[in-house]
Design a protein around this motif. Structure first.
Motif, mmCIF file in Angstrom:
data_model
loop_
_atom_site.group_PDB
_atom_site.id
_atom_site.type_symbol
_atom_site.label_atom_id
_atom_site.label_comp_id
_atom_site.label_asym_id
_atom_site.label_seq_id
_atom_site.Cartn_x
_atom_site.Cartn_y
_atom_site.Cartn_z
ATOM 1 N N MET C 462 0.841 -1.195 0.000
ATOM 2 C CA MET C 462 0.000 0.000 0.000
ATOM 3 C C MET C 462 0.876 1.244 0.000
ATOM 4 S SD MET C 462 -3.273 -0.340 0.342
ATOM 5 C CE MET C 462 -4.467 -1.596 0.528
ATOM 6 N N ASP C 463 1.908 1.178 0.832
ATOM 7 C CA ASP C 463 2.765 2.330 1.044
ATOM 8 C C ASP C 463 3.669 2.561 -0.170
ATOM 9 O OD1 ASP C 463 3.886 4.400 2.657
ATOM 10 O OD2 ASP C 463 5.675 3.121 2.769
ATOM 11 N N ALA C 464 4.365 1.497 -0.600
ATOM 12 C CA ALA C 464 5.369 1.653 -1.640
ATOM 13 C C ALA C 464 4.757 2.091 -2.966
ATOM 14 C CB ALA C 464 6.136 0.344 -1.826
ATOM 15 N N PHE C 465 3.515 1.692 -3.217
ATOM 16 C CA PHE C 465 2.915 2.024 -4.507
ATOM 17 C C PHE C 465 1.865 3.133 -4.398
ATOM 18 C CE2 PHE C 465 4.789 -2.099 -5.132
ATOM 19 C CZ PHE C 465 5.363 -1.982 -6.376
ATOM 20 N N GLY C 466 1.838 3.771 -3.241
ATOM 21 C CA GLY C 466 0.918 4.890 -3.070
ATOM 22 C C GLY C 466 -0.541 4.488 -3.241
ATOM 23 N N LEU C 467 -0.918 3.330 -2.659
ATOM 24 C CA LEU C 467 -2.275 2.836 -2.864
ATOM 25 C C LEU C 467 -3.216 3.137 -1.700
ATOM 26 C CD1 LEU C 467 -1.367 -0.655 -4.384
ATOM 27 C CD2 LEU C 467 -2.388 1.258 -5.602
ATOM 28 N N GLU C 468 -2.678 3.750 -0.601
ATOM 29 C CA GLU C 468 -3.556 3.972 0.564
ATOM 30 C C GLU C 468 -4.800 4.754 0.177
ATOM 31 O OE1 GLU C 468 -0.307 4.876 0.738
ATOM 32 O OE2 GLU C 468 0.608 4.189 2.611
ATOM 33 N N LYS C 469 -4.573 5.774 -0.654
ATOM 34 C CA LYS C 469 -5.685 6.653 -1.042
ATOM 35 C C LYS C 469 -6.838 5.887 -1.678
ATOM 36 C CE LYS C 469 -3.519 9.577 -3.681
ATOM 37 N NZ LYS C 469 -3.194 10.673 -4.605
ATOM 38 N N VAL C 470 -6.484 4.779 -2.365
ATOM 39 C CA VAL C 470 -7.502 4.068 -3.128
ATOM 40 C C VAL C 470 -7.764 2.683 -2.526
ATOM 41 C CG1 VAL C 470 -7.056 5.284 -5.272
ATOM 42 C CG2 VAL C 470 -5.762 3.231 -4.743
ATOM 43 N N ALA C 471 -7.391 2.498 -1.243
ATOM 44 C CA ALA C 471 -7.512 1.167 -0.623
ATOM 45 C C ALA C 471 -8.927 0.625 -0.727
ATOM 46 C CB ALA C 471 -7.070 1.231 0.830
ATOM 47 N N GLY C 472 -9.934 1.511 -0.567
ATOM 48 C CA GLY C 472 -11.316 1.037 -0.538
ATOM 49 C C GLY C 472 -12.033 1.181 -1.868
ATOM 50 N N VAL C 473 -11.305 1.555 -2.912
ATOM 51 C CA VAL C 473 -11.945 1.749 -4.215
ATOM 52 C C VAL C 473 -11.934 0.433 -4.973
ATOM 53 C CG1 VAL C 473 -11.830 3.021 -6.395
ATOM 54 C CG2 VAL C 473 -11.125 4.120 -4.261
ATOM 55 N N ARG C 474 -13.065 0.071 -5.556
ATOM 56 C CA ARG C 474 -13.074 -1.138 -6.384
ATOM 57 C C ARG C 474 -12.131 -0.957 -7.549
ATOM 58 N NH1 ARG C 474 -19.039 -1.933 -6.738
ATOM 59 N NH2 ARG C 474 -19.447 -2.147 -4.530
ATOM 60 N N SER C 475 -11.372 -1.981 -7.841
ATOM 61 C CA SER C 475 -10.299 -1.764 -8.805
ATOM 62 C C SER C 475 -10.845 -1.464 -10.191
ATOM 63 C CB SER C 475 -9.342 -2.955 -8.820
ATOM 64 O OG SER C 475 -10.018 -4.098 -9.201
ATOM 65 N N ARG C 476 -12.120 -1.830 -10.449
ATOM 66 C CA ARG C 476 -12.738 -1.478 -11.727
ATOM 67 C C ARG C 476 -12.701 0.037 -11.944
ATOM 68 N NH1 ARG C 476 -16.547 -4.182 -14.115
ATOM 69 N NH2 ARG C 476 -17.076 -5.389 -12.286
ATOM 70 N N ASN C 477 -12.879 0.776 -10.840
ATOM 71 C CA ASN C 477 -13.000 2.227 -10.957
ATOM 72 C C ASN C 477 -11.679 2.962 -10.830
ATOM 73 O OD1 ASN C 477 -15.713 1.757 -11.142
ATOM 74 N ND2 ASN C 477 -16.072 2.013 -8.952
#
Lengths: 373, 376, 598
Positions: C462-477
């Motif tokens: 999550m941290d290394a790829f800057g994914l925290e912001k989108v942790a709860g977003v369905r990957s489709r979106n």
């Protein structure tokens, strides 16, 4: 332990994908309810309000007395005909399904002890409806005969004669709803289970996620377990929903044990899951999966004894139905619902269904990898 | 239709569609293979006429009279009698679904009958399948009547004779073969498949593959696109119809009493409604997948259940009956069953034609409103 | 037609799409003018709104606001009249794949009411231009991607339109066909004075247009002659020649400096774009580079200007980059260093062949990849890249030949061996219905991680790829860039020794692509062996070694510099990778035609 965790993860993922959006949740709940309502009300062999026309040449009271018996919910007198020429058009134009004709001597024949004849003309375009209607009339007439016999004896004394005393077991009123509606439990369960499974592998193939699974450390049997468990859960929930509607909305008696019912449904779902996953493993696209499911489902339902008895089918077709899991579960469901049957009566249905389930599941697992080249 | 129609463009589109149909096995599959499969399945697999129904016979005390009655069951082509020694055994057999019912002659049957006492004959039916049970009931009653009238004649026991005798004639289908009404109805179901499902799929496919986007950016008009779809699938559907009707008459020996003219006009009207429905579905659905599912739910299933093809419409609850009117298959099934078994019954046919024409008009207006040479 | 009259004029053009409860503003009010008699390019990364604009111009959609006039006609209200004058080629041209080339042409000739008597001559001309003459009776579905596009273009040109709209005609087309497509377009412009609007995501194609309009995130960020854009970057672009071992670390360091717009590996050298004009020695001191590094100024490209403009606009990817710029950390902790020596052979492919029926997808290919190498597999669509890849990952059994990955055959390998590889498929292939976090959770379980290790790994990803912001977003979106990051994170959590990346950057805008390669470079530093396919030929420069494939065989292999050197000719002494590629393919084609002549 690790394997268990992996399978749980797969199951969880599968359930999330199936249930995550409103649309797919609705697809699992609304159509079944709509279908059971349509089937429950529209798909049965009961006759209601059958239009009857009467051509009565008799002046006496017996014809009117007999006609009074027709005035139940089943029949509806629509027309009184005044000439025999009117008979043909009234049937042809579908204004009446039946024409009842009393000859001029009907009452006098009865009074004088001669044989009185009641003429009946039935529209045979739908042979089944014709037969059922005819059967109703037969019952009305034999009831009328019995009444006359009793009256006659009261006048002449004595108590002789023979009658048919008919009792129907399990479904005392011979209500065909009782036959069709429990069958819908099996029908909707297999439709939903196939819908969930037949597309599941094809969908992942299309999305490319199946490759992702295959390069991961999952073995085919783990994937199989991960695909089956959610489908079984959904199948069981669906079945429960339908059973509740059957029992509490349509008031069909559930006479046997719930345990036997669920054991049967579980094995049935297992075999449906196996078939669904097999179709899915063979298909490359969802389109093919859907077509495959359709091509399996239509014959499977028609040749299951759902609406028409298997014993009426040609020998060859009867043998073919032995491969159809729905054939067995229908016996189980109806047996438990109406007869209160237990394992002792039904074990012979469980065994072949279980065999179908095991064979198809193993085939599906083998096909997961096969279809790659 | 919107815009003028250029015959050159239209013929180009029709030729394209025809080539696609010829080269796409799934079109041929849905238009010709599936109909034959369904016809065979229904023609052979589905029969509502119970024949050779196993019925248990329990005679507690053998006697000539009892034997006489039992023999009348043996004479029936519908009943296969299975003798049992006691009622207990017969009841067990019913539980195990070995027999569909049992006839029970008590120990005193013959003597009671002779001595003028009440001599009832017991019948127990497996009522699980109520429809079959009722038919079986009819068969047993028939055999029993046959024996009774013979007995009355031989023993001159007029007092036993029932007062009213029922004589029936079943018109159009005297042998009451269920195939005779199932197979004509099936023609409607099959045409729904070609008209509704295939049209919905191929139009959705054009959107999905992007061919429609290229098509609508050319000078082609809306009317040409629509006609370019309607004409080929109309022809294909009619060909499927001819095939099924041919099989129905030749292979399944269903009588055909009406005129081919009426059949042709009715089929054409119905084919058009099916294609229109297919077009409407494809306009709403974005993908072949959705189009296929919607087509099954709105064209195939209703044609099966709510058309009077198997289940009697008159016996459905009034709200359901009202709904059936907007299902084109209902009107076509009604025409088909008349044309095949009764002949050209004009009042029935006209009424159905009017309905079909009305539905065609409504569907046509919907298409003209909803179909645009535009995305989204 | 007058050179300066307008064939298209858009004013305040807006288009809003509604999908469920989300609204997407594809165009946020754009003003565009397209002049007649020349090629105008609509340039922008994916999802910039290019296709939406093209469709609005072709009268296939109604604008939410604003207007487009094409040839003086309102595209919203007079689309039928417009359709009679223009030709429009959608992104995936809608050829009927089950119709032959001839039948497709006939259909479009009918639709355009092109007179029958003139057809023969016109077809002949078009088929000469496209080189499709020998394939008239072949089904369109059996043509290669490049041939399909050429046929699509031919269909549009049967009746020469006044205005030609081409929506990304070169996507998924090999470099040779790409050049041919451009030649056909220019022949029409030169001979008939046709006006053309063409959209593309390939920045090198922008330089072929007379004028360009730059579209980014639904807005116009610039327009003018392509040369004007590159000219602005003059004096800001340099080539560096670091020691071979250090190029990767140096590139990573440089790309994080605020004064650096862009730093790219180009074979053995680094191409540097600075945010202001500098003398070469000023660059060295400004970036405190070691003295032994030579700094040579070079000609700027259009791409340099485009990246510069995008960085100025500050899109999401740049924000992340800036957030990561805290301190000198270049993110080396991303992966624990793999055990083993850089001389180990990790992937060994010997005479590998895959046949589908009569068709050889891959024929007798042989190559080896060593530990810690970035190894590129290059080729046009249908060259056999993906088939090779799928065999290496154990997704497809080979027909013959030997192949070993980390000492195992992946087709029969058990779970332990499979944990050694990571695989990122060509298109996004994580579960679209699952959120980013759920996807990571699932794949961590799938690879048998559990307990604290698992929690830590997910947190790390999550941290290394800057994914925290989108942790709860369905990957489709998720935006495409985030999807790619998520895929890479999922493939890395179990710390594989070997990483397979199948076209990881296709359809990704240049900024995200750069960020992606930064991660790959970091992994290579940790001795992870990386095998990557790509059809962006400039990305070939980022590889240590590469093979170039065509029709299932290997045409050449070596380091990027070696390959380019081998392809230099008298006319073109310093070829680009694309030149080299086209050279190899044409040489191969010549060889074959010689063989057939014999």
């Amino acid at each position: 332990m690790e394997i268990l965790f992996r399978i749980i993860a797969l199951t969880r993922k599968e359930l999330i994908t199936l249930l995550v959006n409103k649309k797919s949740r609705l697809v699992l709940i609304l159509p079944p309810i709509a279908q059971i309502m349509v089937f429950g009300y529209a798909a049965n062999f009961e006759l209601n309000q059958v239009p009857v026309a009467v051509y009565n040449q008799d002046r006496g009271s017996y014809s009117r007395e007999l006609l009074a018996h027709f005035d139940s919910g089943t029949f509806r007198l629509v027309r009184n005909l005044t000439s025999s020429e009117e008979i043909a058009p009234v049937i042809e134009n579908k204004q009446a399904l039946i024409v009842v004709q009393f000859g001029p001597d009907f009452s006098s024949d009865i009074l004088s002890g001669r044989e009185a004849t009641l003429q009946l003309i039935v529209d045979g375009r739908n042979s089944n409806v014709a037969l059922i209607a005819l059967n109703y009339v037969q019952q009305i007439v034999s009831g009328f005969n019995r009444e006359l016999a009793i009256q006659h004896r009261r006048i002449n004394g004595g108590d002789q004669g023979t009658v048919l005393v008919v009792r129907s077991w399990f479904n005392e009123m011979l209500d065909s709803h009782w036959f069709i509606i429990p069958g819908i439990v099996a029908l909707l369960t297999i439709v939903i289970t196939l819908e969930v499974t037949a597309l599941s592998v094809a969908k992942e193939r299309e999305a490319g996620t199946f490759d992702q699974l295959l390069v991961s450390p999952y073995s085919p049997f783990e994937i199989l377990a991960g695909k089956s468990i959610p489908a079984i859960l959904i199948g069981l929930i669906e079945a429960t929903l339908v059973i509740l509607i059957v029992v509490f909305w349509f008031n069909i008696p559930l006479r046997g044990s719930i345990f036997t019912l669920y054991a049967g449904l579980f094995i049935f779902i297992l075999s449906a899951v196996g078939i669904g996953l097999m179709i899915s493993s063979i298909s490359v696209t969802q389109q093919q999966g859907l077509m495959g499911a359709f091509f399996f489902l239509v014959p499977a339902v028609i040749l299951s004894g759902f609406a028409t008895p298997i014993s009426n089918m040609p020998e060859l077709v009867q043998d073919l139905t032995l491969l159809n899991p729905m054939r067995y579960v229908l016996v189980i469901v109806r047996g438990v619902f109406l007869k209160g049957a237990g394992f002792d009566l039904l074990w012979s249905q469980f065994v072949p269904m279980l065999a179908i389930g095991i064979v198809t599941l193993v085939m599906a697992a083998l096909l997961f990898r096969k279809r790659m080249g | 239709m919107a815009g003028r129609i250029s015959l050159r463009r239209l013929s180009g589109l029709i030729r394209k569609e025809t080539l696609q149909i010829i080269r796409d096995p799934s079109s041929i599959g849905i238009a010709f293979v599936l109909p034959v499969c369904l016809l065979v399945l229904f023609g052979y697999g589905v029969s509502l006429d119970a024949e050779h129904v196993p019925i248990g016979i329990v005679v507690e005390t053998p006697s000539a009279t009892a034997q006489d009655l039992v023999s009348s069951f043996y004479q029936s082509e519908f009943i296969d009698p299975v003798p049992y020694h006691s009622m207990k055994q017969a009841e067990d057999a019913i539980m195990h679904r070995e027999i569909s019912g049992a006839v029970w002659l008590r120990s005193g049957f013959a003597s009671d009958l002779l001595s003028g006492r009440q001599a009832p004959v017991g019948v127990i039916l497996d009522g699980v399948d109520a429809n079959t049970a009722r038919i079986v009931d009819g068969y047993i009653m028939g055999s029993w009547y046959a024996w009774l009238s013979r007995y009355v004649r031989e023993k001159r026991a007029g007092y036993l004779r029932p007062a009213v005798e029922l004589r029936h004639r079943i018109w159009f289908n005297p042998a009451v073969r269920s195939r005779n009404f199932l197979v004509p109805g099936l023609v409607a179901v099959i045409m729904t498949l070609t008209g509704g499902m295939l049209t919905a799929l191929v139009v959705a496919r054009e959107w999905e593959r992007g061919t429609m986007e290229a098509l609508i950016s050319t000078p082609v008009t809306k009317g040409e696109i629509l006609l370019g779809k309607i004409v080929p699938y109309f022809v294909l559907g009619m060909a499927g119809m001819v095939l099924t009707v041919f099989l129905a008459i030749v292979v399944f020996q269903v009588p055909f009493r009406g005129s081919f003219f009426t059949l042709a006009v009715s089929s054409a009207l119905f084919m058009l409604t099916s294609i229109f429905m297919g077009l409407i579905i494809s306009i709403g659905a974005g993908s072949q997948f959705v189009a296929g599912q919607v087509a099954i739910v709105v064209t195939f299933l209703p044609a099966f259940i709510l058309s009077g093809f198997i289940f009697d419409i008159g016996s459905m609850p009034p709200p359901v009956q009202a709904i059936t009117h907007i299902i084109p298959a209902r009107h076509f099934v009604s025409i088909l069953q008349s044309i095949f078994l009764a002949g050209d019954v004009w009042p029935v046919i006209f009424r159905s034609w009017l309905w079909l024409m009305g539905l065609n008009l409504i569907f046509f207006l919907i298409i003209m409103r909803k179909f645009h040479k535009r995305l989204l | 037609m007058d050179k300066n009259s307008l064939v298209l004029e858009a004013q305040g053009l807006k288009k809003i799409f509604r999908a469920g409860d989300r609204t997407i503003e594809a165009l946020k009010g754009v003003d565009v003018q397209v002049r007649s008699g020349m090629v105008t390019g609509l340039i922008g990364p994916d999802a910039a709104g290019k296709s939406t604009f093209m469709r609005l111009a072709a009268g296939l959609m109604k604008p939410s606001d604003g207007s487009v006039y094409v040839l003086g006609l309102d595209a919203a209200a007079e689309s039928q009249q417009i359709h009679e004058k223009i030709a429009y080629m959608p992104q995936r041209f809608g050829l009927y794949e089950d119709l032959t080339v001839q039948e497709n042409l006939d259909l479009y000739a009918d639709l355009q009411l092109f007179p029958r008597t003139k057809r023969k001559e016109r077809y002949k001309r078009l088929m000469e231009m496209t080189g499709l003459a020998p394939f008239m009776d072949r089904l369109a579905g059996r043509l290669s991607g490049g041939m399909k596009q050429k046929l699509g273009l031919a269909c549009c040109l049967i009746r020469p339109p006044e205005f030609l709209i081409l929506d990304e005609p070169t996507v998924g087309v090999d470099p040779v066909s790409r050049r041919e497509l451009w030649e056909i377009v220019y022949s029409q412009v030169d001979q008939l004075g046709m006006s053309v609007l063409v959209s593309t995501a390939y920045l090198d194609e922008a330089e072929r247009c007379s004028r360009v309009v730059l579209l980014h995130d639904g807005r116009i960020i610039g327009s003018g002659k392509p040369g004007d854009f590159s000219a602005k970057m003059a004096g800001r672009v340099f080539l560096l020649n670091p020691a071979r071992k250090e190029k990767r670390i140096l590139q990573l360091r440089l790309s994080q400096k605020p004064q650096v717009v862009d730093a790219l590996i180009q074979g053995d050298r680094i191409r540097l774009v600075m945010s202001e004009q500098l003398e070469p020695d000023q660059v060295g001191s400004s970036l405190s580079l070691p003295d032994q590094i030579e700094i040579t100024p070079v000609e700027p490209r259009f791409e340099d200007a485009f990246i510069y403009l995008l960085r100025q606009k500050g899109d999401t990817a740049t924000e992340v980059r800036e957030a990561e710029n805290q301190g000198e950390d270049i993110g080396l902790g991303i992966h624990k260093p793999v055990q083993g020596s850089r001389t180990d052979v990790v992937i060994d492919v010997q005479r590998l062949t895959k046949r589908f029926g009569e068709f050889y997808a891959v024929r007798e290919i042989t190559f080896q990849v060593r530990r810690g190498e970035i190894f590129g597999l290059l080729g046009a669509n249908g060259a056999g890249k993906s088939t090779t890849f799928r065999m290496l990952c154990g997704l497809l059994p080979p027909t013959s030949g030997k192949l070993l990955v980390a000492g195992c055959d992946m087709l029969t390998a058990g779970p332990a061996a499979k944990k050694m590889i990571g695989y990122m498929a060509q298109k996004f292939s994580l579960y679209e219905d699952l959120t980013s976090r759920e996807n990571l959770e699932f794949f961590s379980h799938a690879y048998g991680l559990s307990g604290r290790v698992r929690q830590e790994k997910i947190a790390w990803a999550m941290d290394a790829f800057g994914l925290e912001k989108v942790a709860g977003v369905r990957s489709r979106n998720l935006p495409l860039g985030f999807k790619q990051r998520l895929s890479l994170a999922a493939a890395l959590m179990h710390e594989p020794d070997v990483l397979f990346l199948d076209e990881p950057t296709s359809g990704v805008d240049p900024v995200t692509r750069r960020e992606f390669w930064r991660h790959i470079n970091v992994l290579a530093e940790a001795k992870v062996t990386i095998m990557v396919t790509t059809h962006f030929l400039e990305e070939a420069e980022y590889c240590d070694r590469l093979v170039i494939m065509a029709d299932g065989t290997i045409l050449d292999q070596g380091t990027p510099d070696e390959v380019r050197r081998r392809c230099s000719t008298e006319e073109n002494p310093s070829p680009t990778m694309e030149d080299a590629f086209i050279f190899l393919i044409q040489r191969e084609a010549q060889k074959r035609s010689l063989v057939t002549v014999e």
